[in-house]
Write a protein that holds these residues in place. Structure first.
Motif, PDB file in Angstrom:
ATOM      1  N   GLU A  80       0.834  -1.206   0.000  1.00 35.80           N
ATOM      2  CA  GLU A  80       0.000   0.000   0.000  1.00 35.80           C
ATOM      3  C   GLU A  80       0.867   1.254   0.000  1.00 35.80           C
ATOM      4  N   GLU A  81       1.887   1.256   0.836  1.00 37.66           N
ATOM      5  CA  GLU A  81       2.749   2.437   0.934  1.00 37.66           C
ATOM      6  C   GLU A  81       3.616   2.618  -0.313  1.00 37.66           C
ATOM      7  N   VAL A  82       4.061   1.528  -0.911  1.00 39.73           N
ATOM      8  CA  VAL A  82       4.804   1.636  -2.175  1.00 39.73           C
ATOM      9  C   VAL A  82       3.888   2.252  -3.234  1.00 39.73           C
ATOM     10  N   GLY A  83       2.621   1.863  -3.229  1.00 37.54           N
ATOM     11  CA  GLY A  83       1.650   2.458  -4.145  1.00 37.54           C
ATOM     12  C   GLY A  83       1.533   3.958  -3.931  1.00 37.54           C
ATOM     13  N   GLU A  84       1.501   4.391  -2.677  1.00 35.98           N
ATOM     14  CA  GLU A  84       1.447   5.828  -2.394  1.00 35.98           C
ATOM     15  C   GLU A  84       2.708   6.531  -2.877  1.00 35.98           C
ATOM     16  N   LEU A  85       3.853   5.909  -2.663  1.00 37.81           N
ATOM     17  CA  LEU A  85       5.111   6.495  -3.130  1.00 37.81           C
ATOM     18  C   LEU A  85       5.100   6.628  -4.643  1.00 37.81           C
ATOM     19  N   PHE A  86       4.639   5.601  -5.328  1.00 39.87           N
ATOM     20  CA  PHE A  86       4.510   5.652  -6.790  1.00 39.87           C
ATOM     21  C   PHE A  86       3.548   6.768  -7.207  1.00 39.87           C
ATOM     22  N   HIS A  87       2.415   6.841  -6.529  1.00 43.64           N
ATOM     23  CA  HIS A  87       1.396   7.833  -6.865  1.00 43.64           C
ATOM     24  C   HIS A  87       1.971   9.250  -6.804  1.00 43.64           C
TER      25      HIS A  87
ATOM     26  N   GLY B 287      -6.939  18.708   4.331  1.00 43.18           N
ATOM     27  CA  GLY B 287      -7.062  19.494   3.108  1.00 43.18           C
ATOM     28  C   GLY B 287      -6.010  20.570   2.958  1.00 43.18           C
ATOM     29  N   LYS B 288      -5.046  20.616   3.882  1.00 43.59           N
ATOM     30  CA  LYS B 288      -3.974  21.606   3.816  1.00 43.59           C
ATOM     31  C   LYS B 288      -2.922  21.157   2.793  1.00 43.59           C
ATOM     32  N   LYS B 289      -2.466  22.095   1.970  1.00 50.61           N
ATOM     33  CA  LYS B 289      -1.468  21.772   0.951  1.00 50.61           C
ATOM     34  C   LYS B 289      -0.160  21.320   1.617  1.00 50.61           C
ATOM     35  N   VAL B 290       0.356  20.203   1.126  1.00 53.09           N
ATOM     36  CA  VAL B 290       1.608  19.624   1.631  1.00 53.09           C
ATOM     37  C   VAL B 290       2.472  19.310   0.425  1.00 53.09           C
ATOM     38  N   SER B 291       3.767  19.444   0.570  1.00 56.50           N
ATOM     39  CA  SER B 291       4.650  19.166  -0.565  1.00 56.50           C
ATOM     40  C   SER B 291       4.586  17.686  -0.946  1.00 56.50           C
ATOM     41  N   THR B 292       4.742  17.431  -2.226  1.00 55.34           N
ATOM     42  CA  THR B 292       4.810  16.056  -2.705  1.00 55.34           C
ATOM     43  C   THR B 292       5.966  15.333  -2.039  1.00 55.34           C
ATOM     44  N   GLU B 293       7.062  16.056  -1.860  1.00 52.93           N
ATOM     45  CA  GLU B 293       8.230  15.468  -1.197  1.00 52.93           C
ATOM     46  C   GLU B 293       7.882  14.984   0.210  1.00 52.93           C
ATOM     47  N   ALA B 294       7.083  15.745   0.933  1.00 56.00           N
ATOM     48  CA  ALA B 294       6.676  15.331   2.285  1.00 56.00           C
ATOM     49  C   ALA B 294       5.902  14.021   2.235  1.00 56.00           C
ATOM     50  N   HIS B 295       5.011  13.884   1.258  1.00 64.04           N
ATOM     51  CA  HIS B 295       4.270  12.632   1.101  1.00 64.04           C
ATOM     52  C   HIS B 295       5.204  11.478   0.736  1.00 64.04           C
ATOM     53  N   GLN B 296       6.172  11.737  -0.124  1.00 66.37           N
ATOM     54  CA  GLN B 296       7.115  10.696  -0.512  1.00 66.37           C
ATOM     55  C   GLN B 296       7.940  10.245   0.693  1.00 66.37           C
ATOM     56  N   MET B 297       8.432  11.193   1.481  1.00 68.54           N
ATOM     57  CA  MET B 297       9.226  10.837   2.659  1.00 68.54           C
ATOM     58  C   MET B 297       8.395  10.074   3.677  1.00 68.54           C
ATOM     59  N   ASP B 298       7.128  10.473   3.845  1.00 62.77           N
ATOM     60  CA  ASP B 298       6.243   9.755   4.746  1.00 62.77           C
ATOM     61  C   ASP B 298       6.055   8.311   4.291  1.00 62.77           C
ATOM     62  N   ALA B 299       5.887   8.115   2.982  1.00 61.49           N
ATOM     63  CA  ALA B 299       5.722   6.758   2.453  1.00 61.49           C
ATOM     64  C   ALA B 299       6.966   5.919   2.700  1.00 61.49           C
ATOM     65  N   VAL B 300       8.151   6.496   2.509  1.00 60.52           N
ATOM     66  CA  VAL B 300       9.397   5.760   2.763  1.00 60.52           C
ATOM     67  C   VAL B 300       9.468   5.349   4.236  1.00 60.52           C
ATOM     68  N   GLY B 301       9.116   6.253   5.129  1.00 62.77           N
ATOM     69  CA  GLY B 301       9.109   5.917   6.553  1.00 62.77           C
ATOM     70  C   GLY B 301       8.120   4.818   6.874  1.00 62.77           C
ATOM     71  N   ASP B 302       6.916   4.923   6.314  1.00 58.81           N
ATOM     72  CA  ASP B 302       5.899   3.902   6.561  1.00 58.81           C
ATOM     73  C   ASP B 302       6.316   2.546   6.004  1.00 58.81           C
TER      74      ASP B 302
ATOM     75  N   THR C 165       9.323   1.433   5.735  1.00 59.43           N
ATOM     76  CA  THR C 165      10.344   0.909   6.647  1.00 59.43           C
ATOM     77  C   THR C 165       9.712   0.337   7.909  1.00 59.43           C
ATOM     78  N   ILE C 166       8.729   1.037   8.451  1.00 58.10           N
ATOM     79  CA  ILE C 166       8.069   0.539   9.664  1.00 58.10           C
ATOM     80  C   ILE C 166       7.344  -0.776   9.379  1.00 58.10           C
ATOM     81  N   PHE C 167       6.655  -0.860   8.248  1.00 58.00           N
ATOM     82  CA  PHE C 167       6.010  -2.129   7.901  1.00 58.00           C
ATOM     83  C   PHE C 167       7.036  -3.242   7.730  1.00 58.00           C
ATOM     84  N   LEU C 168       8.189  -2.945   7.123  1.00 57.93           N
ATOM     85  CA  LEU C 168       9.232  -3.965   6.970  1.00 57.93           C
ATOM     86  C   LEU C 168       9.807  -4.387   8.317  1.00 57.93           C
ATOM     87  N   ILE C 169       9.985  -3.438   9.214  1.00 61.88           N
ATOM     88  CA  ILE C 169      10.445  -3.778  10.567  1.00 61.88           C
ATOM     89  C   ILE C 169       9.423  -4.674  11.245  1.00 61.88           C
ATOM     90  N   ASN C 170       8.140  -4.335  11.108  1.00 63.74           N
ATOM     91  CA  ASN C 170       7.093  -5.185  11.690  1.00 63.74           C
ATOM     92  C   ASN C 170       7.085  -6.569  11.063  1.00 63.74           C
TER      93      ASN C 170
END
Length: 110
Positions: free
Chosen positions: A29-36, A53-68, A70-75
């Protein structure tokens, strides 16, 4: 590692019935978000917004996906009884020895 232990405690408290397969589905799911967000960034379309609904940088979403991811892989490692740190260190020890400049076909002389 300390982080893997913290993630285990958090996971056990919040999702006590989650299994290894659910962790892999979370990775997907998170890889899909990173791709998106990467695709939209490349296309130069759509603003990224947070849940309020607040504007957030695409980069912020990408970094969040990478973190997520990693957490799923750790789990996933926790559910399998594996050390994430050991796997990462052993894999890096192997990958870091490859030289695709000198050996473009496979990174090594073999």
């Amino acid at each position: 590692s300390a982080l893997q232990g913290q993630v285990r405690l958090w996971e056990d408290r919040n999702f006590p019935d989650a299994d290894a397969i659910q962790q892999l589905l979370g990775v997907g799911e998170e890889v899909g978000e990173l791709f998106h967000f990467t695709l939209k960034e490349m296309q130069g379309i759509r603003e990224a917004v947070d849940s309020a609904g607040k504007k957030v940088s695409t980069e912020a979403h990408q970094m969040d996906a990478v973190g997520d991811i990693t957490i799923f892989l750790i789990n996933f490692c926790n559910k399998k009884g594996w050390s994430f740190d050991r796997i990462l260190a052993e894999t890096w020890a192997e990958v870091s020895q490859r030289d695709f400049v000198l050996y473009p076909k496979n990174g090594r002389t073999e």
